[in-house]
Design a protein around this motif. Structure first.
Motif, PDB file in Angstrom:
ATOM      1  N   THR A 130       0.835  -1.201   0.000  1.00  0.00           N
ATOM      2  CA  THR A 130       0.000   0.000   0.000  1.00  0.00           C
ATOM      3  C   THR A 130       0.871   1.252   0.000  1.00  0.00           C
ATOM      4  O   THR A 130       1.734   1.419   0.858  1.00  0.00           O
ATOM      5  N   GLY A 131       0.653   2.092  -1.005  1.00  0.00           N
ATOM      6  CA  GLY A 131       1.371   3.362  -1.103  1.00  0.00           C
ATOM      7  C   GLY A 131       2.500   3.346  -2.117  1.00  0.00           C
ATOM      8  O   GLY A 131       2.998   4.402  -2.503  1.00  0.00           O
ATOM      9  N   LEU A 132       2.921   2.165  -2.559  1.00  0.00           N
ATOM     10  CA  LEU A 132       4.033   2.089  -3.520  1.00  0.00           C
ATOM     11  C   LEU A 132       3.487   2.254  -4.943  1.00  0.00           C
ATOM     12  O   LEU A 132       2.575   1.534  -5.347  1.00  0.00           O
ATOM     13  N   TYR A 133       4.043   3.221  -5.682  1.00  0.00           N
ATOM     14  CA  TYR A 133       3.621   3.412  -7.073  1.00  0.00           C
ATOM     15  C   TYR A 133       4.242   2.318  -7.935  1.00  0.00           C
ATOM     16  O   TYR A 133       5.418   1.999  -7.781  1.00  0.00           O
ATOM     17  N   THR A 189       5.797  -9.843  -0.703  1.00  0.00           N
ATOM     18  CA  THR A 189       4.736  -9.349  -1.586  1.00  0.00           C
ATOM     19  C   THR A 189       4.359 -10.492  -2.515  1.00  0.00           C
ATOM     20  O   THR A 189       5.249 -11.137  -3.089  1.00  0.00           O
ATOM     21  N   VAL A 190       3.066 -10.750  -2.618  1.00  0.00           N
ATOM     22  CA  VAL A 190       2.601 -11.746  -3.603  1.00  0.00           C
ATOM     23  C   VAL A 190       1.911 -10.956  -4.697  1.00  0.00           C
ATOM     24  O   VAL A 190       0.823 -10.409  -4.503  1.00  0.00           O
ATOM     25  N   THR A 191       2.574 -10.833  -5.835  1.00  0.00           N
ATOM     26  CA  THR A 191       2.061  -9.975  -6.900  1.00  0.00           C
ATOM     27  C   THR A 191       1.403 -10.812  -7.992  1.00  0.00           C
ATOM     28  O   THR A 191       1.806 -11.945  -8.234  1.00  0.00           O
ATOM     29  N   PHE A 192       0.364 -10.243  -8.609  1.00  0.00           N
ATOM     30  CA  PHE A 192      -0.422 -11.025  -9.558  1.00  0.00           C
ATOM     31  C   PHE A 192       0.174 -10.995 -10.967  1.00  0.00           C
ATOM     32  O   PHE A 192       0.452  -9.927 -11.510  1.00  0.00           O
ATOM     33  N   GLN A 193       0.392 -12.147 -11.496  1.00  0.00           N
ATOM     34  CA  GLN A 193       0.718 -12.425 -12.907  1.00  0.00           C
ATOM     35  C   GLN A 193       2.077 -11.911 -13.384  1.00  0.00           C
ATOM     36  O   GLN A 193       2.871 -12.681 -13.898  1.00  0.00           O
ATOM     37  N   LEU A 194       2.329 -10.592 -13.243  1.00  0.00           N
ATOM     38  CA  LEU A 194       3.566 -10.021 -13.795  1.00  0.00           C
ATOM     39  C   LEU A 194       4.288  -9.216 -12.715  1.00  0.00           C
ATOM     40  O   LEU A 194       3.636  -8.577 -11.893  1.00  0.00           O
ATOM     41  N   PRO A 195       5.637  -9.231 -12.735  1.00  0.00           N
ATOM     42  CA  PRO A 195       6.346  -8.373 -11.774  1.00  0.00           C
ATOM     43  C   PRO A 195       6.076  -6.908 -12.099  1.00  0.00           C
ATOM     44  O   PRO A 195       5.806  -6.556 -13.247  1.00  0.00           O
ATOM     45  N   LYS A 196       6.115  -6.061 -11.100  1.00  0.00           N
ATOM     46  CA  LYS A 196       5.905  -4.628 -11.312  1.00  0.00           C
ATOM     47  C   LYS A 196       7.275  -3.942 -11.268  1.00  0.00           C
ATOM     48  O   LYS A 196       8.143  -4.317 -10.464  1.00  0.00           O
ATOM     49  N   LEU A 197       7.443  -2.935 -12.102  1.00  0.00           N
ATOM     50  CA  LEU A 197       8.742  -2.269 -12.233  1.00  0.00           C
ATOM     51  C   LEU A 197       9.305  -1.827 -10.872  1.00  0.00           C
ATOM     52  O   LEU A 197      10.485  -2.028 -10.574  1.00  0.00           O
ATOM     53  N   ALA A 198       8.449  -1.253 -10.042  1.00  0.00           N
ATOM     54  CA  ALA A 198       8.912  -0.728  -8.745  1.00  0.00           C
ATOM     55  C   ALA A 198       9.585  -1.793  -7.894  1.00  0.00           C
ATOM     56  O   ALA A 198      10.454  -1.495  -7.076  1.00  0.00           O
ATOM     57  N   MET A 199       9.188  -3.055  -8.095  1.00  0.00           N
ATOM     58  CA  MET A 199       9.708  -4.132  -7.240  1.00  0.00           C
ATOM     59  C   MET A 199      11.146  -4.505  -7.585  1.00  0.00           C
ATOM     60  O   MET A 199      11.795  -5.237  -6.852  1.00  0.00           O
ATOM     61  N   LEU A 200      11.629  -4.028  -8.743  1.00  0.00           N
ATOM     62  CA  LEU A 200      12.946  -4.434  -9.213  1.00  0.00           C
ATOM     63  C   LEU A 200      14.016  -3.392  -8.886  1.00  0.00           C
ATOM     64  O   LEU A 200      15.182  -3.570  -9.216  1.00  0.00           O
ATOM     65  N   LEU A 201      13.603  -2.304  -8.258  1.00  0.00           N
ATOM     66  CA  LEU A 201      14.537  -1.194  -8.031  1.00  0.00           C
ATOM     67  C   LEU A 201      15.022  -1.182  -6.578  1.00  0.00           C
ATOM     68  O   LEU A 201      14.209  -1.289  -5.650  1.00  0.00           O
ATOM     69  N   PRO A 202      16.340  -1.035  -6.387  1.00  0.00           N
ATOM     70  CA  PRO A 202      16.903  -1.141  -5.037  1.00  0.00           C
ATOM     71  C   PRO A 202      16.288  -0.186  -4.027  1.00  0.00           C
ATOM     72  O   PRO A 202      16.134  -0.526  -2.861  1.00  0.00           O
ATOM     73  N   GLU A 203      15.919   1.033  -4.464  1.00  0.00           N
ATOM     74  CA  GLU A 203      15.425   2.011  -3.476  1.00  0.00           C
ATOM     75  C   GLU A 203      14.089   1.569  -2.861  1.00  0.00           C
ATOM     76  O   GLU A 203      13.690   2.084  -1.817  1.00  0.00           O
ATOM     77  N   ASN A 204      13.414   0.612  -3.479  1.00  0.00           N
ATOM     78  CA  ASN A 204      12.127   0.150  -2.940  1.00  0.00           C
ATOM     79  C   ASN A 204      12.233  -1.123  -2.116  1.00  0.00           C
ATOM     80  O   ASN A 204      11.210  -1.704  -1.744  1.00  0.00           O
TER      81      ASN A 204
END
Ligand SMILES: NC(=O)C1=CN([C@@H]2O[C@H](COP(=O)(O)OP(=O)(O)OC[C@H]3O[C@@H](n4cnc5c(N)ncnc54)[C@H](O)[C@@H]3O)[C@@H](O)[C@H]2O)[C@@H](O)CC1
Ligand SMILES: Nc1ncnc2c1ncn2[C@@H]1O[C@H](COP(=O)(O)OP(=O)(O)O)[C@@H](O)[C@H]1O
Ligand SMILES: [K+]
Length: 495
Positions: A160-163, A180-195
């Motif tokens: 919640t709150g992460l773009y 985090t259990v994300t649906f179907q495809l990874p989201k870009l934000a999840m691949l970046l170290p700052e997040n």
């Protein structure tokens, strides 16, 4: 695998609903079941499950998850954050279904938040990919309080709150999950170290969204979760697999040449020659008997262009090279003459070769198109300048690859391979055990070996990065992340 932006994901959901066809409430049920499958494989019925739900479709998922877990005998408590009068249709329907079985708590003020906090596993289904502004009011207060809890925390789809695909404000309040259990495809934000703190360990749960729609979606971002190495013909011989040249090492850093050489050999190359300073000759011959060894005229550095460069199918330069003046001149000479040698030959530049480029930026214009550069973040910063956040860094990375028509491997967790067409391929393999001296030298050897075998540079970089990480994962399984060293990555390469 493609990475889509939030608008595309919404369109994909809608397309699946219309074309499969599947009622949206059933798609939500499918997503919730996928989450519950993941959850029940890891957590048993002991202890409470504390579900915090919003009022949109992410909240709807949360309510469906509550019902499914309750059916499976879990002790579930549901807390709905009452932040608005607007509710999604599927949220309403799932609330209706749930209320037949369970009482829900409505969170309206700080006292409600305190009452909701108990011992148990926290599931965050407050906001998902629909978030479009910073959190405030009762949602912000809830998240601040949940983040202080020591309980295990899990986000449904995204914290919640992460773009999904833009940077968050520096002082933003965002849920901090362990998983985090994300649906179907990874989201870009999840691949970046700052997040990192807003993602935790993430998993993908397949919910059967429309495959053809995904195929037709335009995107610049991809996630490499498998690769297809070439099959070796039964009638092949060492000439079939190319001759690689690694130019590496300086006094005190001959180990880098050894690591790169061994990795190159373990990546299927036919022949390997290592060019090292004179002081490295015996060390190389003893350590890597499979490689041929040539020495520079200089005792401690690389200084002189080898005469017979046309023999080689690929050249890797930089591991342990140092930045002596004669080495700078050497690098300029090899870049100047590279296109004459044969424009189809592959070139990999790493470590000090990149640092020399950073300190002599005019050399960047000499980079042969299709070269592969493998900087870690500090090296990339020296090459391309600074950035305010990881999205800006990604933009710089793409601009650099497009401008110089090169492939840039920005190394780290989820190494990002930027191609001259502007696309970026994030890697799925690897682990923190690889954060140890020499791991990068291993990668240079692997990519040089693939180039020598005729892999196009884009494929050599993407596949090399994937296999390097995979070998690191095998090594970590054997010795654990703390004990592993770069040589273990080489020993665990499997093609
Ligand atoms: N559309 C579908 O068919 C599916 C959607 N799914 C779930 O639906 C989620 C997306 O749902 P929604 O689009 O309803 O969006 P969310 O549930 O993420 O958010 C709900 C609404 O809250 C509002 N909002 C945005 N930022 C806010 C803020 N800072 N404070 C308060 N309100 C804010 C927006 O109007 C937004 O639409 C996904 O993350 C996923 O969990 C899944 O059920 C799979 C299927
Ligand atoms: N936390 C991590 N997760 C995954 N891979 C990692 C991690 N840390 C480092 N690596 C990988 O290890 C390698 C380190 O390279 P580099 O920093 O150049 O090391 P060195 O210069 O010591 O050889 C890169 O390929 C990088 O992607
Ligand atoms: K969420």
């Amino acid at each position: 695998m493609k990475i889509l932006i939030a608008d595309q994901i919404r369109a994909l959901d809608n397309y699946t609903i219309e074309e499969e066809p599947v009622p949206s409430i059933d798609l939500m049920e499918r997503a919730s079941k996928a989450f519950v499958r993941w959850y029940t494989e890891r957590f048993n019925q002991s202890g409470k499950v504390l579900i915090f739900a919003g009022l949109g479709n992410n909240g709807g998922d949360g309510l469906a998850i509550a019902r499914l877990l309750d059916n499976l005998g879990y002790e579930v408590e549901v807390n709905i954050i009452n932040y608005s009068d607007k509710r999604s249709e599927d949220f309403e329907e799932n609330l209706h279904r749930l209320e037949k079985m369970l009482m829900v708590n409505w969170i309206c003020d700080e006292e409600d938040i305190e009452n909701a906090l108990k011992n148990g596993i926290i599931i965050d289904a407050i906001l998902g990919t629909g978030v479009n502004r910073p959190l405030n009011g009762i949602i912000k207060e809830t998240i601040l309080r949940l983040n202080r809890s020591n309980s295990t925390k899990i986000s449904v789809d995204i914290a919640t709150g992460l773009y999904t695909d833009s940077p968050v404000e520096p002082d933003a309040v965002i849920f901090k999950p362990d998983f985090t259990v994300t649906f179907q495809l990874p989201k870009l934000a999840m691949l970046l170290p700052e997040n990192e703190n807003f993602v935790g360990n993430w998993y993908k749960a397949d919910i059967g969204l429309h495959v053809e729609f995904i195929e037709n979606c335009a995107t610049d971002y991809f996630y490499t979760d498998k690769i297809q190495p070439k099959i070796r013909s039964n009638f092949s011989h060492k000439g079939t697999f190319g001759h690689a040249l690694l130019i590496a090492g300086s006094y005190g850093s001959i180990g880098a040449a050894i690591l790169a050489s061994k990795a190159c050999l373990r990546s299927g190359v036919g022949l390997l020659t290592a060019l090292v300073p004179e002081c490295g000759y015996e060390i190389m011959q003893v350590s890597v008997p499979e490689a041929m060894c040539k020495t520079d005229v200089s005792k401690h550095t690389i200084s002189t262009l080898p005469k017979d460069l046309t023999v080689y199918n690929a050249v890797g330069i930089g591991c342990g090279l140092g930045k002596a003046l004669e080495t700078v001149i050497f690098l300029e000479n090899i870049l100047k003459s590279f296109h004459e040698i044969n424009p189809k030959k592959g070139l990999v530049l790493d470590a000090d070769a990149l640092n020399i480029l950073s300190e002599n930026k005019k050399l960047l214009d000499l980079l042969p198109p299709g070269s592969v550069l493998t900087p870690h973040p500090k090296e990339f910063q020296r090459l391309a300048g600074g950035w305010a956040n990881d999205f800006e860094r990604l933009k710089l990375l793409r601009q650099f690859a497009i401008k110089y028509k090169v492939i840039v491997v920005l190394k780290g967790r989820h190494s990002a391979v930027a191609l001259p067409n502007g696309s970026v391929h994030f890697n799925s393999t690897g682990n923190a055990g690889m954060a140890t001296g020499g791991s990068g030298d291993v990668l240079t050897g692997i990519i040089t070996g693939l180039l020598a075998q005729g892999y196009p540079p884009e494929e050599a970089a993407i596949s090399g990065v994937f296999k390097h990480g995979e070998a690191g994962d095998f090594a970590a399984q054997k010795s654990g992340q703390m004990a592993m060293i770069a040589g273990d990555i080489i020993e665990n390469l499997r093609w």
